[in-house]
Design an enzyme around this catalytic site. Structure first.
Site, PDB file in Angstrom:
ATOM      1  N   TYR A  89      59.955  49.076  24.026  1.00  8.05           N
ATOM      2  CA  TYR A  89      58.701  49.783  23.681  1.00  8.05           C
ATOM      3  C   TYR A  89      59.812  50.532  23.217  1.00  8.05           C
ATOM      4  O   TYR A  89      59.562  51.427  21.834  1.00  8.05           O
ATOM      5  CB  TYR A  89      57.936  50.030  24.365  1.00  8.05           C
ATOM      6  CG  TYR A  89      56.944  51.007  23.970  1.00  8.05           C
ATOM      7  CD1 TYR A  89      55.944  50.487  23.719  1.00  8.05           C
ATOM      8  CD2 TYR A  89      57.284  52.384  23.785  1.00  8.05           C
ATOM      9  CE1 TYR A  89      55.052  51.459  22.686  1.00  8.05           C
ATOM     10  CE2 TYR A  89      56.214  53.340  23.692  1.00  8.05           C
ATOM     11  CZ  TYR A  89      55.247  52.843  22.888  1.00  8.05           C
ATOM     12  OH  TYR A  89      54.014  54.012  22.391  1.00  8.05           O
ATOM     13  N   SER A 120      56.333  57.319  18.419  1.00  7.50           N
ATOM     14  CA  SER A 120      56.353  57.771  19.932  1.00  7.50           C
ATOM     15  C   SER A 120      57.706  58.886  20.819  1.00  7.50           C
ATOM     16  O   SER A 120      58.229  58.246  19.902  1.00  7.50           O
ATOM     17  CB  SER A 120      56.408  56.424  20.892  1.00  7.50           C
ATOM     18  OG  SER A 120      56.504  57.131  21.609  1.00  7.50           O
TER      19      SER A 120
HETATM   20  N1  LIG Z   1      48.713  57.124  25.311  1.00  9.77           N
HETATM   21  C1  LIG Z   1      50.305  57.347  24.673  1.00  9.77           C
HETATM   22  O1  LIG Z   1      50.793  57.830  25.629  1.00  9.77           O
HETATM   23  C2  LIG Z   1      51.106  57.207  23.313  1.00  9.77           C
HETATM   24  C3  LIG Z   1      52.311  58.047  23.090  1.00  9.77           C
HETATM   25  C4  LIG Z   1      52.879  57.846  22.029  1.00  9.77           C
HETATM   26  C5  LIG Z   1      52.166  57.013  21.706  1.00  9.77           C
HETATM   27  N2  LIG Z   1      51.800  55.921  21.616  1.00  9.77           N
HETATM   28  C6  LIG Z   1      51.209  55.381  20.478  1.00  9.77           C
HETATM   29  O2  LIG Z   1      49.187  55.312  19.845  1.00  9.77           O
HETATM   30  C7  LIG Z   1      49.165  54.178  19.106  1.00  9.77           C
HETATM   31  C8  LIG Z   1      47.988  53.960  20.203  1.00  9.77           C
HETATM   32  O3  LIG Z   1      47.890  53.806  21.305  1.00  9.77           O
HETATM   33  P1  LIG Z   1      47.379  54.070  22.472  1.00  9.77           P
HETATM   34  O4  LIG Z   1      47.499  55.009  23.449  1.00  9.77           O
HETATM   35  O5  LIG Z   1      45.852  54.851  21.404  1.00  9.77           O
HETATM   36  O6  LIG Z   1      46.728  52.821  22.940  1.00  9.77           O
HETATM   37  P2  LIG Z   1      45.170  52.298  23.120  1.00  9.77           P
HETATM   38  O7  LIG Z   1      45.500  51.222  24.456  1.00  9.77           O
HETATM   39  O8  LIG Z   1      43.851  52.668  23.417  1.00  9.77           O
HETATM   40  O9  LIG Z   1      44.848  51.648  21.234  1.00  9.77           O
HETATM   41  C9  LIG Z   1      45.809  50.648  21.531  1.00  9.77           C
HETATM   42  C10 LIG Z   1      44.870  49.975  20.397  1.00  9.77           C
HETATM   43  O10 LIG Z   1      45.335  48.521  19.259  1.00  9.77           O
HETATM   44  C11 LIG Z   1      44.447  46.958  19.923  1.00  9.77           C
HETATM   45  N3  LIG Z   1      45.615  46.307  19.567  1.00  9.77           N
HETATM   46  C12 LIG Z   1      46.397  45.811  20.614  1.00  9.77           C
HETATM   47  N4  LIG Z   1      47.137  44.871  20.354  1.00  9.77           N
HETATM   48  C13 LIG Z   1      46.666  44.528  18.915  1.00  9.77           C
HETATM   49  C14 LIG Z   1      46.963  43.476  17.849  1.00  9.77           C
HETATM   50  N5  LIG Z   1      48.166  42.893  18.058  1.00  9.77           N
HETATM   51  N6  LIG Z   1      46.228  43.253  16.890  1.00  9.77           N
HETATM   52  C15 LIG Z   1      45.218  44.402  16.567  1.00  9.77           C
HETATM   53  N7  LIG Z   1      45.617  45.081  16.821  1.00  9.77           N
HETATM   54  C16 LIG Z   1      45.760  45.297  18.079  1.00  9.77           C
HETATM   55  C17 LIG Z   1      44.511  47.814  21.624  1.00  9.77           C
HETATM   56  O11 LIG Z   1      43.336  46.360  21.189  1.00  9.77           O
HETATM   57  C18 LIG Z   1      43.795  48.788  21.030  1.00  9.77           C
HETATM   58  O12 LIG Z   1      42.967  49.094  20.776  1.00  9.77           O
HETATM   59  C19 LIG Z   1      50.240  52.970  19.563  1.00  9.77           C
HETATM   60  O13 LIG Z   1      51.065  52.865  18.363  1.00  9.77           O
HETATM   61  C20 LIG Z   1      50.379  53.372  20.808  1.00  9.77           C
HETATM   62  O14 LIG Z   1      52.246  53.056  21.302  1.00  9.77           O
HETATM   63  C21 LIG Z   1      50.755  56.236  22.458  1.00  9.77           C
END
Ligand SMILES: NC(=O)c1ccc[n+]([C@@H]2O[C@H](COP(=O)([O-])OP(=O)(O)OC[C@H]3O[C@@H](n4cnc5c(N)ncnc54)[C@H](O)[C@@H]3O)[C@@H](O)[C@H]2O)c1
Length: 267
Positions: free
Chosen positions: A148, A135
């Site tokens: 985080y 991130s």
């Molecule tokens: N959305 C943003 O703005 C953003 C920004 C920077 C980084 N990220 C990163 O992108 C990645 C995906 O996030 P997203 O935004 O798509 O969120 P999201 O909540 O849509 O998806 C996250 C997924 O991870 C799964 N998950 C959570 N805990 C889990 C566990 N213990 N075991 C297995 N699966 C698990 C959830 O069920 C979900 O399907 C993450 O690493 C997040 O930190 C997101």
């Protein structure tokens, strides 16, 4: 030969979009998540895909899931360590340590576990691509809660460190640093309510960003697909920022006016 990808957190957001694009690019995709119904539904929709229930906190589950991949396909070409949560919130003085441990185990420790077990498969294979979703919060402060941010910074450094070792085995290890992406992670819910809740956040993002909108999960997934592909064959140990310009610096309209008004060519 069918190439095989394994995506954690594939039931939602960036993971789901990555699974879609990897399938588009010809991978057989294993979708791993704790959200069983959504994960199974997406796997069924993609066709050349299968869902595996996985809680990324648990090494035995990760090992068993990758063992199943090996039983069925005998190879692993891409691991996307994508699953995460926002984790513990709030000021440092009241941080509950049990929630720190939970956050760390999902956001960072899981990346170590996944990489460890992927390496065991990819090293004898002599090839593979590991893509860790970090991130912009891991590059500087101010974009997330403290823990985080620390965990994502660790994901970036871990990526660089392991890339150096695994380059000798033909394995590339990279990270992606997304900015603000329109997914449920911002909303605290996983059901359909997330879309309505996200609209408020979308409005705030417009003000803050050189490209004045949130990113879409597909815009991060394209980076995952590229890093997983041979088109990125000379890229390893890199943290690719995909953030609409957020990390580039102060907005042009907020910079001092003399930066903009001095035009030597005009005299
Ligand atoms: N959305 C943003 O703005 C953003 C920004 C920077 C980084 N990220 C990163 O992108 C990645 C995906 O996030 P997203 O935004 O798509 O969120 P999201 O909540 O849509 O998806 C996250 C997924 O991870 C799964 N998950 C959570 N805990 C889990 C566990 N213990 N075991 C297995 N699966 C698990 C959830 O069920 C979900 O399907 C993450 O690493 C997040 O930190 C997101």
């Amino acid at each position: 030969m069918t190439r095989v990808a394994f995506v954690t957190g594939a039931a939602s957001g960036i993971g789901a979009a990555s699974a879609r694009l990897l399938a588009r690019d010809g991978f057989f995709v294993y979708l791993a998540d704790i959200q069983v119904d959504a994960g199974q539904a997406l796997a069924a929709e993609l066709g050349e895909a299968a869902f595996l229930p996985l809680d990324v906190r648990h090494e035995d589950q990760f090992e068993a899931a990758l063992g199943e991949v090996m039983q069925r396909h005998g190879r692993l070409d891409c691991l996307a360590n994508n699953a995460a949560i926002v984790g513990v919130l709030g000021p440092i003085a009241t941080l509950p340590l049990e929630q720190y441990d939970l956050s760390h185990s999902i956001i960072q420790r899981s990346v170590v576990i996944g990489t460890k077990h992927a390496a065991r498969i990819m090293q004898p294979q002599g090839s593979g691509a590991i893509v860790n979703i970090a991130s912009v919060a891991g590059l500087t402060g101010g974009f997330s809660p403290h823990v985080y941010a620390a965990c994502k910074a660790a994901v970036v450094n871990f990526t660089e460190s392991v890339a150096l070792e695994l380059a000798e085995d033909g394995i590339r290890v990279n990270a992606i640093c997304p900015g603000n992406v329109a997914t449920p992670i911002h909303t605290g819910v996983t059901d359909e309510r997330w879309k309505a809740r996200l609209e408020k956040i979308r409005a705030a993002a417009v003000d803050d960003q050189p490209i004045p909108r949130m990113g879409e999960p597909e815009e991060i997934a394209e980076a995952v697909a590229w890093l997983a592909s041979d088109k990125a064959s000379y890229v390893t140990g890199h943290a690719l920022v995909v953030d609409g310009g957020l990390m580039a610096g102060r907005l042009w309209r907020k910079q001092p006016s003399f930066f903009k008004e001095y035009h030597p060519a005009r005299g």
